[in-house]
Design a protein around this motif. Sequence first.
Motif, PDB file in Angstrom:
ATOM      1  N   PHE A 219       0.840  -1.202   0.000  1.00  0.00           N
ATOM      2  CA  PHE A 219       0.000   0.000   0.000  1.00  0.00           C
ATOM      3  C   PHE A 219       0.881   1.260   0.000  1.00  0.00           C
ATOM      4  O   PHE A 219       0.613   2.228  -0.717  1.00  0.00           O
ATOM      5  CB  PHE A 219      -0.955  -0.006   1.196  1.00  0.00           C
ATOM      6  N   PHE A 220       1.949   1.220   0.800  1.00  0.00           N
ATOM      7  CA  PHE A 220       2.872   2.358   0.820  1.00  0.00           C
ATOM      8  C   PHE A 220       3.449   2.581  -0.586  1.00  0.00           C
ATOM      9  O   PHE A 220       3.536   3.704  -1.081  1.00  0.00           O
ATOM     10  CB  PHE A 220       4.002   2.091   1.819  1.00  0.00           C
ATOM     11  N   LYS A 221       3.816   1.477  -1.224  1.00  0.00           N
ATOM     12  CA  LYS A 221       4.402   1.567  -2.561  1.00  0.00           C
ATOM     13  C   LYS A 221       3.396   2.170  -3.545  1.00  0.00           C
ATOM     14  O   LYS A 221       3.735   3.037  -4.355  1.00  0.00           O
ATOM     15  CB  LYS A 221       4.820   0.166  -3.020  1.00  0.00           C
ATOM     16  N   PHE A 222       2.155   1.708  -3.455  1.00  0.00           N
ATOM     17  CA  PHE A 222       1.118   2.245  -4.340  1.00  0.00           C
ATOM     18  C   PHE A 222       0.994   3.764  -4.163  1.00  0.00           C
ATOM     19  O   PHE A 222       1.009   4.528  -5.125  1.00  0.00           O
ATOM     20  CB  PHE A 222      -0.227   1.564  -4.064  1.00  0.00           C
ATOM     21  N   LEU A 223       0.898   4.192  -2.899  1.00  0.00           N
ATOM     22  CA  LEU A 223       0.697   5.620  -2.634  1.00  0.00           C
ATOM     23  C   LEU A 223       1.882   6.462  -3.105  1.00  0.00           C
ATOM     24  O   LEU A 223       1.704   7.556  -3.646  1.00  0.00           O
ATOM     25  CB  LEU A 223       0.488   5.853  -1.129  1.00  0.00           C
ATOM     26  N   THR A 224       3.083   5.946  -2.907  1.00  0.00           N
ATOM     27  CA  THR A 224       4.243   6.797  -3.175  1.00  0.00           C
ATOM     28  C   THR A 224       4.760   6.678  -4.609  1.00  0.00           C
ATOM     29  O   THR A 224       5.293   7.643  -5.141  1.00  0.00           O
ATOM     30  CB  THR A 224       5.384   6.490  -2.191  1.00  0.00           C
TER      31      THR A 224
ATOM     32  N   ILE B 280       0.704   6.997  -7.043  1.00  0.00           N
ATOM     33  CA  ILE B 280      -0.024   8.260  -6.815  1.00  0.00           C
ATOM     34  C   ILE B 280       0.971   9.386  -6.544  1.00  0.00           C
ATOM     35  O   ILE B 280       0.634  10.561  -6.546  1.00  0.00           O
ATOM     36  CB  ILE B 280      -1.028   8.089  -5.647  1.00  0.00           C
ATOM     37  N   LYS B 281       2.210   9.002  -6.278  1.00  0.00           N
ATOM     38  CA  LYS B 281       3.308   9.951  -6.078  1.00  0.00           C
ATOM     39  C   LYS B 281       3.100  10.884  -4.877  1.00  0.00           C
ATOM     40  O   LYS B 281       3.430  12.069  -4.906  1.00  0.00           O
ATOM     41  CB  LYS B 281       3.564  10.761  -7.358  1.00  0.00           C
ATOM     42  N   LEU B 282       2.529  10.323  -3.818  1.00  0.00           N
ATOM     43  CA  LEU B 282       2.408  11.108  -2.587  1.00  0.00           C
ATOM     44  C   LEU B 282       3.761  11.107  -1.895  1.00  0.00           C
ATOM     45  O   LEU B 282       4.501  10.120  -1.938  1.00  0.00           O
ATOM     46  CB  LEU B 282       1.349  10.494  -1.654  1.00  0.00           C
TER      47      LEU B 282
END
Length: 616
Positions: free
Chosen positions: A104-109, A112-114
């Motif tokens: 999930f962290f990987k997806f977000l960062t 989605i580039k958060l």
Amino acid sequence: MKTDEVRNKYLRFFEKRGHSIIKSASLIPKNDTTTLFTSSGMQPLLSYFLGKKHISGTRLANSQKCFRAEDIEEIGDNRHTTFFEMLGNWSFGDYFKKEQIEQFFKFLTTEIKLEPKKLYITVFVGDKKNKIPRDIESVKIWKNIFENNKIKAEDIEILDEENGGKIGMRGGRIFYYNAKYNWWSRAGAPDKMPSDEPGGADSEVFYDFGEDIHNKKFGEHCHPNCKCGRFIEIGNSVFIEYIKQKDGSFSRLPMKNVDFGGGLERITAASNSDNDIFNIDTISFVIKKIEEISGRMYADNKKEFRIIADHIRASVFIIASGIMSSNTGQGYILRRLIRRVIRFSDKLDILHGHLSDISKTVINQYNKIYSELNENKEKITEEINKEERRFRKTLEKGLIEFEKISKRRNISGNDAFILFTTYGFPIEMTIELAEEKGLSVDKNEFNKKMKEHRELSRIGAEQKFKGGLIDTGEMSVKYHTATHLLLRALKDVLGESVRQKGSNITSERLRLDFSWGEKMTDEQKQNTEDLVNEKIKSAIDVKKEEIPAKEVARQNIGGEFEDKYGDIITVYKIGNYSIELCGGPHIKNTAELGHFKIKKEESVSSGIRRIKAVLE
Ligand code: SER
């Protein structure tokens, strides 16, 4: 980013990691009477957490249409919508905490580039009473991730909102909260769960939209669960590994599961670093349409615009799933949404008959993903127009009635009650109209009347103990309590789908009608009887509890409910075994019942069986 882009990235990301992408289930739950609407992605998948095999495997993902009726009154802030899409991924006994948190962290960062430094984490502090440990494992995983990104990640105990407001974040990044915040089951915290309900600790990710947003009116200090709007929860990984037992204790499920849910609209808002989810593409078009037909600006009328946009969007999806306005169940929620829209559109002086234009904008926004919207386009616009006409007609009559009353006196609770039941006046509207004339409304008496009315209609609607308790003599009261035990035992023996269809009690026997398609076997009858007798022997206290109707919404209590005014309703609990909406009376302890015996089990009509039983 646009909503479609975020949804697409999410599904592709999880598909690449071995997940089968499944379709969104209907907003109207199938074979599940615990809630009126599908309110999370896991709801249609419940049986797979308990061990049933899913034909698409042990890893699934989707974007699920959800509706949360309990949020209706909250709409108006920057982050709540009644209808939303929940991005979900699930592991049924496959991966667990480490893989879930890391992916999930990987997806977000990466997708989605958060920025990692904008993410804040909450975890479960543990529950001593129920012997559920503190989730130090998740904390370790999160710490590791942040350290790899060169971010210091201290863990701090906050527990709840009030304490958070007092002590603040103190440089932390990972925060322990209690079960109200970091435990998930369909019924809420461990103590609120009925038996056989699965659940687990969860870890939520919050996005920080900026320190300056905090307002001291929400607490001296800010923290992730502060209501000021600085932090918005964008994802919740639930580690479903427990199930509640009949005796109230918790045991482990045969497998460890992951249930992740994240708000698509909120993640999209975070991708744009804009904490107003009404500004994301799909909703901002609706807002623009409202500006166009009202000639007003969103910036000057945020609350009204948000309510109208949210409620029309939800109505469109509800009508497309086959529901029409009515006075019960899902139809009543739809009616309530449309009537609220009318009330708020009047505040903006929107001309009559234009609300269905807003629904067309919603349909255009979602049409490519949800083809049922276009297929039902006419039905949707017609239903909104019809309900508007209906409401305006009673509204006119109601206003004449209101004028009459208000010439003579302040508005009593009974006046407000009649304005509501006969003329469909929401109480907030009566109060507003009264204020304009400098009159008061007796809201307490109104709430009391509503409570009585709800209890009566609820029991009536369910035919609960209808005409059942002819007298309140001692034997009848005993039979009343025995009926609750019997209903619960039938659900245990035959399955949760069993519903009470009627009841009749005399001082000599009880009679219970219930939904069941076939003759009960001798074994089933014996098991039912044994179960009731076991509960009698266990000498369980019977307790009356007054609980907010809102709580009923979250608990696994049979019957349709409506949580409009945050009013209180009465339930009877037999220990942790049975809980029923009921006006009583009941005995104090099951030990008073003696020995329970089923005398007869027979058919009443197609799909309905009847049991006659006695206490000896
Ligand atoms: N069931 C959890 C929730 O609704 C996560 O999917 O938040």
